[in-house]
Design an enzyme around this catalytic site. Structure first.
Site, PDB file in Angstrom:
ATOM      1  N   ASP A   1      34.337   9.678  16.744  1.00 55.03           N
ATOM      2  CA  ASP A   1      34.508   8.129  17.111  1.00 55.03           C
ATOM      3  C   ASP A   1      34.954   7.645  15.511  1.00 55.03           C
ATOM      4  OD1 ASP A   1      33.939   6.344  19.595  1.00 55.03           O
ATOM      5  OD2 ASP A   1      32.348   5.342  16.994  1.00 55.03           O
TER       6      ASP A   1
ATOM      7  N   MET B   1      41.492   2.664   9.558  1.00 55.81           N
ATOM      8  CA  MET B   1      39.558   2.959   9.564  1.00 55.81           C
ATOM      9  C   MET B   1      39.041   2.958   8.786  1.00 55.81           C
ATOM     10  SD  MET B   1      39.677   7.145  11.217  1.00 55.81           S
ATOM     11  CE  MET B   1      40.062   8.395   9.882  1.00 55.81           C
TER      12      MET B   1
ATOM     13  N   HIS C   1      27.925   1.872  17.624  1.00 54.43           N
ATOM     14  CA  HIS C   1      29.027   1.805  17.241  1.00 54.43           C
ATOM     15  C   HIS C   1      28.911   1.762  15.397  1.00 54.43           C
ATOM     16  CE1 HIS C   1      31.280  -0.151  20.870  1.00 54.43           C
ATOM     17  NE2 HIS C   1      29.928  -0.803  21.291  1.00 54.43           N
TER      18      HIS C   1
ATOM     19  N   ASP D   1      27.945   7.463  17.582  1.00 53.34           N
ATOM     20  CA  ASP D   1      28.654   7.298  19.024  1.00 53.34           C
ATOM     21  C   ASP D   1      29.090   8.763  18.863  1.00 53.34           C
ATOM     22  OD1 ASP D   1      27.544   4.863  18.952  1.00 53.34           O
ATOM     23  OD2 ASP D   1      29.784   3.905  18.642  1.00 53.34           O
TER      24      ASP D   1
END
Length: 200
Positions: A15, A28, A174, A179
């Site tokens: 994730d 990212m 999140h 996750d």
């Protein structure tokens, strides 16, 4: 000529959290990974998704970001600029981790949905080191897996419509590692699910 047997697959749930819609212009900012399980022929063996994990928070690579995307993760951009891991170093560490946990098997990234997470992960692996332990196509989308097994349209393959026994009991926070672990459980549940014997 005899056909060589396929190598086992090791499924790694990944994730990512990002500050925008695409890699390059945007960053990212964190990613987490958890080993979901191993498939050898027709046999799938689930792993404890908390046992083999990886997590990094990354220094942003550009000045661009989308406030709404950044808000999803709750991460502080100013702190990441000061303290986030260098992306090249993090990708080097991640490649080594993937190869270690998948020794003797072919690693496969799995995501829900894989399309977003794979886009960032693969771009970062190539941009920062030019090497992906998953190859260029070693990813599996859990939405597609569920849609195919349940025989429903892809747009109907949402967690809220899945049978309760497939869904992880963990919260979707999140936080990338939380996750990834949650989705590793979903992956194993999907791989072991025999919908023909269940009430759809």
């Amino acid at each position: 000529m005899a056909v060589r047997p396929a190598r086992p697959s090791l499924y790694i749930s990944v994730d990512i959290e990002a500050d925008g819609p695409i890699p390059g212009p945007y960053s990212m900012i964190s990613f987490g990974a958890a080993v979901a399980g191993r498939q050898d022929g027709a046999v799938y063996t689930a792993a404890d998704p908390e046992r083999q994990t990886f997590y990094r928070e990354l220094r942003p690579i550009s000045d661009r970001y989308v406030d709404a995307a950044l808000a999803v993760s709750g991460l502080d951009r100013a702190r990441l600029l000061r303290e986030g891991a260098d992306p090249a170093a993090a990708m080097t560490e991640f490649r080594a981790w993937v190869r270690e946990v998948s020794a003797g098997a072919q690693p496969v990234m799995c995501g829900y949905p894989a399309s977003f997470d794979w886009t960032f992960l693969y771009w970062y692996l190539i941009e920062f080191g030019d090497d992906s332990p998953f190859g260029h196509s070693g990813c599996l989308d859990m939405k597609t897996l569920y849609a195919a097994k349940a025989r429903v349209p892809l747009r109907a393959a949402v967690k809220g419509r899945m049978p309760r026994e497939l869904r992880s009991q963990r919260r979707h926070t999140h936080h990338a590692l939380d996750d990834a672990v949650e989705q590793a459980e979903l992956m194993s549940n999907l791989m072991l699910w025999q919908p023909e014997a269940d009430a759809l």
